[in-house]
Design an enzyme around this catalytic site. Structure first.
Site, PDB file in Angstrom:
ATOM      1  N   CYS A  12       0.789  -1.146  -0.053  1.00  0.00           N
ATOM      2  CA  CYS A  12       0.110  -0.064   0.248  1.00  0.00           C
ATOM      3  C   CYS A  12       0.788   1.311   0.081  1.00  0.00           C
ATOM      4  O   CYS A  12       0.315   2.345  -0.270  1.00  0.00           O
ATOM      5  CB  CYS A  12      -0.876   0.162   1.216  1.00  0.00           C
ATOM      6  SG  CYS A  12      -1.853  -1.412   1.519  1.00  0.00           S
ATOM      7  N   HIS A  36      -3.520   6.961   3.191  1.00  0.00           N
ATOM      8  CA  HIS A  36      -3.763   5.672   2.867  1.00  0.00           C
ATOM      9  C   HIS A  36      -5.195   5.285   3.277  1.00  0.00           C
ATOM     10  O   HIS A  36      -5.804   5.410   4.180  1.00  0.00           O
ATOM     11  CB  HIS A  36      -2.838   4.650   3.085  1.00  0.00           C
ATOM     12  CG  HIS A  36      -3.227   3.108   2.857  1.00  0.00           C
ATOM     13  ND1 HIS A  36      -3.718   2.857   1.583  1.00  0.00           N
ATOM     14  CD2 HIS A  36      -3.344   1.956   3.378  1.00  0.00           C
ATOM     15  CE1 HIS A  36      -4.029   1.610   1.326  1.00  0.00           C
ATOM     16  NE2 HIS A  36      -3.828   0.961   2.505  1.00  0.00           N
ATOM     17  N   ASN A  47     -10.115  -0.379   0.255  1.00  0.00           N
ATOM     18  CA  ASN A  47      -8.519  -0.496   0.401  1.00  0.00           C
ATOM     19  C   ASN A  47      -8.307  -0.831  -1.136  1.00  0.00           C
ATOM     20  O   ASN A  47      -8.306  -2.117  -1.316  1.00  0.00           O
ATOM     21  CB  ASN A  47      -8.065  -1.106   1.441  1.00  0.00           C
ATOM     22  CG  ASN A  47      -6.645  -1.346   1.482  1.00  0.00           C
ATOM     23  OD1 ASN A  47      -5.840  -0.823   0.777  1.00  0.00           O
ATOM     24  ND2 ASN A  47      -5.966  -1.877   2.637  1.00  0.00           N
TER      25      ASN A  47
END
Ligand code: UT7
Length: 345
Positions: free
Chosen positions: A132, A272, A302
């Site tokens: 990520c 994020h 996500n």
């Protein structure tokens, strides 16, 4: 090398400002699949509820790529939009970096497949794997090539088809992730600001908190490994959560300190997009006001390396930031990895 003195620095002590050229983001773009999977759809697939998912994560829906739609398709879609916004022809791209944990294939690099799809014949191309955190890692790496005058135009893409590595029988993880891509064009623009600093970090000691056991050299694919569901991601959610808050906080503070900036001077914080509770915890500890923080995980979940890249495209497209505004991007992911970037837009 002659220092670029045209730039008015936020703080001359900021690390990247002493040498080399400045590096601006001249175009951004995103590409998400059209198919939407809602929390209500998930209620029919695993033992879960819209109420649980929304209250524990902030996610309402996510996008899923079609069967034949690949990470490189999404990446190329985002890249085309970013190049168009930058007014750059694909043939003029010098380097393509694709950050992903879901490449089309183990090799060749997805970046090479994107190069083919774009027709960027002169571009070098490679993938980077920082989960990520990949997009911020990509910005930092791309920036080095611009600053050093090695390349004029670098394309950084975060792209994922996480739906292929999500265990759709595991309610702990399958409700969290989605597919998508975002891209940025990096170039030097005289008298224009850009990336002020980027922080990168990692801690392999905690590699087991979020990982995919199968498919690599340690555990190649066999019928047994497939039957044991080793080709899906696994996560210790609670521990990952704790590490995420601390690492994102530290990275953001370091990036701000390098630029001599206070959080109140940041127009837009792009964290994020993993969990609204993580975002809130980091925001509170940073002393940020809620209206400074951009959130779109309710719509996309996500998307790993694509997460902040898609978000950056959205803040630009919706006019939430204007040229000259300060933006803080802060990320965290498997590895563990983390990072933060300050951009003067
Ligand atoms: O992108 C990389 C970084 N990723 C992250 O940062 C993710 C970090 N972790 C998280 O976001 C959260 O830890 C989760 C959303 C994954 C989980 O939230 P939590 O508040 O930490 O829940 P938990 O893991 O402590 O589980 C609480 C309960 C458990 O039941 P018991 O053991 O208390 O009876 C789980 O089995 O919730 C249960 N549960 C669910 N219930 C309904 C777990 N998933 C679900 C679900 N629906 N989908």
């Amino acid at each position: 090398m002659t220092p670029d003195t045209s730039r008015k620095l936020v703080n001359p002590r900021a690390r990247h400002n002493f040498q080399g050229r400045t590096c601006s983001i001249t175009g951004v773009g995103a590409c998400v699949p059209s198919r939407i999977l809602t929390n209500q759809d998930l209620e029919k697939m695993v033992e879960t509820s819209d109420e649980w998912i929304l209250s524990r994560t902030g996610i309402r829906e996510r996008r899923l790529a079609a069967d034949g739609e690949t990470t490189s398709d999404l990446a190329a879609g985002a890249a085309k939009r970013a190049l168009k916004q930058a007014g750059v022809s694909p043939e003029d791209v010098d380097l393509i970096i694709v950050a992903t944990i879901t490449p089309d294939m183990p090799f060749p690099a997805t970046a090479c497949l994107v190069q083919r799809k774009l027709g960027s014949k002169k571009a070098a191309a490679f993938d980077l794997e920082a989960a990520c955190s990949g997009f911020v890692y990509g910005l930092e790496i791309g920036q080095q090539f611009i600053m050093s005058r090695t390349y004029e135009t670098v394309l950084v893409i975060g792209a994922e088809k996480l739906s292929t590595i999500v265990d759709w029988k595991d309610r702990n993880t399958c409700v969290l992730f989605g597919d998508g891509a975002g891209a940025a064009v990096l170039q030097h623009r005289p008298n224009s600001h850009g990336l002020l600093t980027a922080v990168m970090g990692a801690n392999g000691e905690n590699a087991d908190l979020l990982y995919m056991p199968g498919g690599g050299s340690k555990c190649p694919a066999t019928s047994d490994s497939v039957a044991a569901r080793l080709h899906f991601l696994r996560m210790d959610g609670r521990e990952t959560f704790k590490n995420a808050v601390q690492a994102m906080l530290t990275a953001a503070q370091e990036a701000l300190a390098r630029c001599g900036l206070d959080i109140s001077q940041i127009k837009c914080i792009i964290p994020h997009q993993a969990n609204k509770r993580i975002i809130d915890a980091v925001g509170t500890r940073l002393g940020a006001r809620p209206e400074q923080i951009f959130v779109n995980l309710d719509r996309y979940g996500n998307t790993s390396a694509a997460s902040v890249a898609i978000a950056l495209d959205e803040v630009v497209a919706t006019g939430r930031i204007q040229r000259g505004d300060l933006v803080l991007i802060v990320v965290f992911g498997a590895g563990l990895t983390w990072g933060a970037a300050v951009i003067e837009w």
